[in-house]
Design a protein around this motif. Structure first.
Motif, short mmCIF file in Angstrom:
data_model
loop_
_atom_site.label_atom_id
_atom_site.label_comp_id
_atom_site.label_asym_id
_atom_site.label_seq_id
_atom_site.Cartn_x
_atom_site.Cartn_y
_atom_site.Cartn_z
N MET A 1 0.93 -1.02 -0.08
CA MET A 1 0.04 0.21 0.11
C MET A 1 0.74 1.15 -0.09
SD MET A 1 -3.22 -0.88 2.61
CE MET A 1 -4.24 -2.44 2.34
N SER A 2 0.39 2.30 -0.66
CA SER A 2 1.02 3.63 -0.89
C SER A 2 0.83 4.34 0.40
CB SER A 2 0.82 4.41 -1.87
OG SER A 2 -0.51 4.71 -1.79
N THR A 3 2.00 5.25 0.74
CA THR A 3 2.01 6.12 1.73
C THR A 3 1.57 7.44 1.54
OG1 THR A 3 3.71 4.77 2.94
CG2 THR A 3 3.45 6.77 3.87
N PRO A 4 0.57 8.02 2.06
CA PRO A 4 0.41 9.55 1.88
C PRO A 4 1.50 10.45 2.01
CG PRO A 4 -1.38 8.35 3.10
CD PRO A 4 -0.23 7.40 3.22
N VAL A 5 1.62 11.57 1.20
CA VAL A 5 2.56 12.39 1.53
C VAL A 5 1.97 13.35 2.39
CG1 VAL A 5 3.61 12.30 -0.89
CG2 VAL A 5 1.62 14.06 -0.59
N PRO A 6 3.01 14.03 3.45
CA PRO A 6 2.34 14.82 4.32
C PRO A 6 1.94 16.31 3.69
CG PRO A 6 4.86 14.89 4.13
CD PRO A 6 4.47 13.72 3.42
N PRO A 7 1.05 16.89 4.22
CA PRO A 7 0.53 18.27 3.56
C PRO A 7 1.57 19.27 3.74
CG PRO A 7 -0.41 17.81 5.82
CD PRO A 7 0.28 16.45 5.46
N LEU A 8 1.71 20.07 2.55
CA LEU A 8 2.71 21.22 2.51
C LEU A 8 1.98 22.48 3.26
CD1 LEU A 8 4.04 20.73 -1.11
CD2 LEU A 8 5.07 20.05 1.24
N VAL A 9 2.73 23.13 4.18
CA VAL A 9 2.21 24.38 4.83
C VAL A 9 2.62 25.22 4.08
CG1 VAL A 9 2.02 25.47 7.03
CG2 VAL A 9 2.24 23.13 7.11
N PRO A 10 1.60 26.30 3.60
CA PRO A 10 1.82 27.54 3.06
C PRO A 10 3.16 28.32 3.84
CG PRO A 10 -0.37 27.31 3.08
CD PRO A 10 -0.03 26.34 3.89
N THR A 11 4.27 28.76 3.24
CA THR A 11 5.21 29.40 3.83
C THR A 11 5.11 30.94 3.85
OG1 THR A 11 6.42 29.60 1.81
CG2 THR A 11 6.88 27.53 3.12
N SER A 12 4.38 31.36 2.98
CA SER A 12 4.03 32.86 2.89
C SER A 12 3.04 33.41 3.86
CB SER A 12 3.71 33.40 1.60
OG SER A 12 4.70 33.01 0.56
N VAL A 50 -7.30 6.54 -1.40
CA VAL A 50 -8.35 5.53 -2.38
C VAL A 50 -7.56 4.54 -2.97
CG1 VAL A 50 -9.21 5.80 -4.72
CG2 VAL A 50 -9.75 7.65 -3.35
N ALA A 51 -6.21 4.54 -3.18
CA ALA A 51 -5.47 3.36 -3.48
C ALA A 51 -5.47 2.34 -2.35
CB ALA A 51 -3.93 3.95 -4.01
N ALA A 55 -6.55 -1.49 -2.39
CA ALA A 55 -5.81 -2.50 -2.13
C ALA A 55 -6.31 -3.44 -1.21
CB ALA A 55 -4.55 -1.99 -1.73
N ALA A 56 -7.07 -2.72 -0.06
CA ALA A 56 -7.64 -3.62 1.12
C ALA A 56 -8.75 -4.55 0.52
CB ALA A 56 -7.89 -2.71 2.31
N LEU A 57 -9.91 -3.60 -0.26
CA LEU A 57 -10.89 -4.55 -0.84
C LEU A 57 -10.43 -5.79 -1.65
CD1 LEU A 57 -13.79 -4.86 -1.07
CD2 LEU A 57 -13.60 -3.27 -3.12
N ALA A 58 -9.29 -5.37 -2.52
CA ALA A 58 -8.91 -6.51 -3.38
C ALA A 58 -8.48 -7.54 -2.49
CB ALA A 58 -7.99 -5.89 -4.45
N ALA A 59 -7.70 -7.14 -1.22
CA ALA A 59 -7.15 -8.35 -0.54
C ALA A 59 -8.06 -9.22 -0.12
CB ALA A 59 -6.27 -7.74 0.59
#
Length: 226
Positions: A1-12, A50-51, A55-59
């Motif tokens: 299973m894929s790992t979600p990327v952490p959210p980017l916090v606006p820097t400005s 969603v991915a 994957a869990a449903l397919a398993a």
């Protein structure tokens, strides 16, 4: 299973309502530019979610678990090697054999002495209990009118039904007696008819015992629970 990327916090710095027009404009454009990668980050998190769900449903449907088609009424279990799940027919499942009992103690209610039955299985004790219940009078029996096949004059009949039976007679006219014997030789009277009124006689006949009606009474009815 894929790992979600952490959210980017606006820097400005975000523009504030209290800023002057010039300060507000100076912050607004850089802030808008920094929000764009933040949106891309949120989309990546949603796609990873969603991915992972797919994957869990397919398993569950066909990966880690075997397909359910054609497996109606079967049991699902982990295989002997503990490497996968499998379906098995309940009829082929062998339960662990009941342990051998070293002894079964049977209490004698008349004393403090206990008898011992060695080498008996608990399952066998259940069979004995069931067999004893089957020997009870009235279990699996029905009342039957046997008047047409019974007579007096000391004609003897034997209970060969395998269990006790009950008989009921209604007699009239001449005197008569219902007798019982374990050997068709020595007889015991268990009921008799005398006088001018119709008399009823009933008795329980143990399995294997003989019974007869002596004298010449008129048999109004003869029924047996057998």
């Amino acid at each position: 299973m894929s790992t979600p990327v952490p959210p980017l916090v606006p820097t400005s710095a975000m523009p504030l309502a209290t800023d002057s027009d010039a300060a507000f404009d100076a912050k607004a454009f850089p802030a808008l530019a920094s929000l764009n990668p933040f949106g891309v980050s949120l989309e990546a998190i949603g796609a990873a979610t969603v991915a992972n769900a797919n994957a869990a449903l397919a398993a569950a449907l066909g990966g880690d678990l075997p397909a359910i088609t054609g497996q109606a009424l079967k049991l699902l279990r982990v295989n002997a090697g503990e490497t996968a799940a499998e379906f098995v027919d309940p009829a082929t499942v062998v339960l662990a054999e009941a342990p051998e009992l070293t002894q079964v103690q049977v209490e004698n209610p008349a004393s403090t002495v206990f008898g011992q039955v060695s080498g008996e299985r608990l399952g066998q004790a259940g069979v004995v209990s069931f067999t004893a219940q089957e020997q009870q009078i009235g279990v699996g029996q029905t009342w039957q009118d046997v008047s047409g096949s019974r007579s007096a004059s000391s004609t003897s009949y034997q209970n060969t039904s395998g269990k006790p039976i009950s008989i009921g007679l209604a007699l009239d006219n001449n005197s008569g007696a219902l007798q019982m014997s374990s050997d068709n030789s020595t007889w015991v009277t268990v009921g008799s008819r005398s006088g001018t009124e119709t008399n009823s006689i009933s008795a329980v006949i143990p399995n294997g015992y003989y019974y007869r009606l002596t004298g010449t009474p008129s048999i109004q009815s003869w029924a047996e629970l057998r």
